[in-house]
Structure formats: structure tokens, C-alpha cells
Motif scaffolding. Structure first.
Motif, PDB file in Angstrom:
ATOM      1  N   ALA A   1       0.821  -1.206   0.000  1.00 12.55           N
ATOM      2  CA  ALA A   1       0.000   0.000   0.000  1.00 12.55           C
ATOM      3  C   ALA A   1       0.853   1.253   0.000  1.00 12.55           C
ATOM      4  CB  ALA A   1      -0.931  -0.003   1.215  1.00 12.55           C
TER       5      ALA A   1
ATOM      6  N   LEU B   1      -4.241   4.816  -0.610  1.00  8.67           N
ATOM      7  CA  LEU B   1      -3.598   3.653  -0.017  1.00  8.67           C
ATOM      8  C   LEU B   1      -2.456   4.024   0.921  1.00  8.67           C
ATOM      9  CD1 LEU B   1      -3.487   1.189  -3.051  1.00  8.67           C
ATOM     10  CD2 LEU B   1      -5.041   1.154  -1.094  1.00  8.67           C
TER      11      LEU B   1
ATOM     12  N   ASN C   1      -3.241   4.861   4.493  1.00  7.01           N
ATOM     13  CA  ASN C   1      -3.780   3.730   5.247  1.00  7.01           C
ATOM     14  C   ASN C   1      -2.898   2.491   5.106  1.00  7.01           C
ATOM     15  OD1 ASN C   1      -6.457   4.938   6.088  1.00  7.01           O
ATOM     16  ND2 ASN C   1      -6.637   5.139   3.872  1.00  7.01           N
TER      17      ASN C   1
ATOM     18  N   GLU D   1      -2.613  -0.215   8.027  1.00  2.00           N
ATOM     19  CA  GLU D   1      -3.842  -1.008   8.187  1.00  2.00           C
ATOM     20  C   GLU D   1      -4.014  -1.993   7.039  1.00  2.00           C
ATOM     21  OE1 GLU D   1      -8.697  -0.279   8.130  1.00  2.00           O
ATOM     22  OE2 GLU D   1      -7.327   1.426   8.356  1.00  2.00           O
ATOM     23  N   ILE D   2      -3.808  -1.546   5.818  1.00  2.67           N
ATOM     24  CA  ILE D   2      -3.989  -2.411   4.653  1.00  2.67           C
ATOM     25  C   ILE D   2      -2.963  -3.531   4.642  1.00  2.67           C
ATOM     26  CG2 ILE D   2      -3.844  -2.484   2.130  1.00  2.67           C
ATOM     27  CD1 ILE D   2      -5.004   0.393   2.179  1.00  2.67           C
TER      28      ILE D   2
ATOM     29  N   GLU E   1      -3.898  -6.107   7.348  1.00  2.00           N
ATOM     30  CA  GLU E   1      -5.067  -6.905   6.975  1.00  2.00           C
ATOM     31  C   GLU E   1      -4.746  -7.851   5.825  1.00  2.00           C
ATOM     32  OE1 GLU E   1      -8.550  -4.585   6.303  1.00  2.00           O
ATOM     33  OE2 GLU E   1      -8.527  -3.684   8.302  1.00  2.00           O
ATOM     34  N   SER E   2      -3.881  -7.427   4.913  1.00  2.36           N
ATOM     35  CA  SER E   2      -3.471  -8.293   3.803  1.00  2.36           C
ATOM     36  C   SER E   2      -2.693  -9.494   4.327  1.00  2.36           C
ATOM     37  CB  SER E   2      -2.616  -7.511   2.812  1.00  2.36           C
ATOM     38  OG  SER E   2      -3.340  -6.438   2.255  1.00  2.36           O
TER      39      SER E   2
END
Length: 221
Positions: free
Chosen positions: A154, A177, A180, A183-184, A187-188
Motif C-alpha cells: 500500500a 492507499l 492507510n 492497516e492495509i 489486513e493483507s
């Protein structure tokens, strides 16, 4: 008696100083001479504690490895053990991203890395996984973790809306992106880890037909 102007050298002080330099300047930029200069001593003073830079890096690697949790492999819950290992491994690498190329290499003679590998392989084979498959599982988790730690997906996008609007219509939100990214990326990592574990669970009954998990799957089928 006057106190020394520089702190007395010991392995812990050398490790901490070296890791701070690596975090700031990168692995390739740090030499024994630069470490000595940072400590206010001459380079030969370091060699009474470490034979060379590689031995020092091995010691730092073991220190970081102490933060990786493989205790779950002493239980029967291999999935939770893999999950805890992967998450703690990623967290340890995230603290020192410039050490990732070194830590991602083979264990070599590092006791900490070899202890972890032994615990992981032993836990998986005791759970019923064939030795070769246990090796593949361990390697796969390492690929997932190191891939996540090497770079931010990201964070690689520009935050310039005009870059994407006209030429890349399917990336119209890509400019968001970077802000964030943490966070991305987290989560990925969780998405691929949980997907991997679900895939392993589907194979487990075939590998370990006598386990309770396999029995439950047989009854459910």
C-alpha cells in the motif's frame, strides 16, 4: 578513581549500538569501524567480544529471534501455533526492517533460529504432518512473513489523485492507499495467513487420519 569517559564495552552494549546504527543507516552501511566510532573506541576493541561482523550480526539475530513465539508448538494445536509464530515473527521483523535481509536468510549456525526451526518442525510432525510436508509448511509461513516485511504494498502508491484518474480508471482510489498503508498491509497479511491455514486444514485429514480433527471432518462429511 575517575569514571571512564566511555562506557565499558560488553556484548549487550555492542549489540544495541549496532542495531541502532542498522535501523538508522541500513545493514550495508554499518561496519566494525563505524560501530567502534559510535562507541568512542577503536575497532580492535570490538574483536575481543566478536570475531567479526558476521558473528555480531548472528548474535543480534538471535536477540531478535527471542521475540518470536514458538511455544505453541509444544501443544497439540498446530494451527494456533502457526498463527502465533507468524504474527510474532512479522512483528519482530517490523521493528527492525533493515535487518530483514539478514534475518530472512537461512538459519546458518544461529542457535536461536535453529531452536525455533526445531520446535516448529517437531510440533508439526508430532501433530501428524509428514516430515517433508512439515518442512514445506515452515518454509511457506516464512515466505508469507518475509514477503510482508520486505516492503509495503500500500505504501508504494503515490498520494496524487491525478496520477490515476485518467489513465488507470480501476485505480481511482489508489491515492488513498499510502495514508492507510499500515492497516492495509496488516489486513493483507492476515488474509493470506488465514487463507493458508484454511487450506492446510483441508489437507490435514488426509495427512493425519487418526487425529481428532480428522475424525470430526469424517463425521461431518
Amino acid at each position: 578513581m575517575a569514571r571512564p569517559r566511555t562506557p565499558l564495552l560488553n556484548r549487550e552494549l555492542i549489540r544495541e549500538t549496532t542495531l541502532r546504527l542498522i535501523d538508522t543507516h541500513g545493514l550495508a552501511a554499518v561496519s566494525m569501524r563505524k560501530i567502534a566510532a559510535e562507541l568512542g573506541v577503536r575497532a580492535p576493541s570490538l574483536y575481543s567480544h566478536y570475531a567479526n561482523k558476521d558473528e555480531l550480526l548472528d548474535d543480534i539475530g538471535d536477540t531478535i529471534a527471542e521475540r518470536v513465539d514458538v511455544t505453541g508448538f509444544g501443544t497439540d494445536d498446530w494451527q494456533s501455533a502457526l498463527r502465533t509464530w507468524a504474527r510474532s515473527y512479522r512483528a519482530a521483523l517490523a521493528e527492525h526492517p533493515n535487518m530483514v535481509p539478514f534475518l530472512a536468510s537461512s538459519p546458518g549456525n544461529r542457535p536461536g533460529a535453529l531452536d525455533a526451526a526445531d520446535a516448529i518442525h517437531g510440533g508439526l510432525t508430532r501433530a501428524g504432518w509428514p516430515p517433508r510436508t512439515a518442512t514445506l509448511i515452515g518454509a511457506s509461513v516464512k515466505y508469507i512473513v518475509v514477503g510482508s516485511a520486505v516492503a509495503s504494498f500500500a505504501g508504494g502508491f503515490l498520494d496524487d489523485l491525478d496520477t490515476y484518474n485518467e489513465r488507470y480508471p480501476h485505480l481511482s482510489q489508489a491515492h488513498r492507499l499510502r495514508e492507510n498503508a499500515a492497516e492495509i498491509d496488516a489486513e493483507s497479511f492476515e488474509l493470506v495467513l488465514e487463507s493458508f491455514l484454511r487450506g492446510l486444514d483441508l489437507q490435514y485429514a488426509a495427512h493425519a487420519p487418526d487425529t481428532e480433527s480428522a475424525k470430526r471432518r469424517t463425521e461431518a462429511g
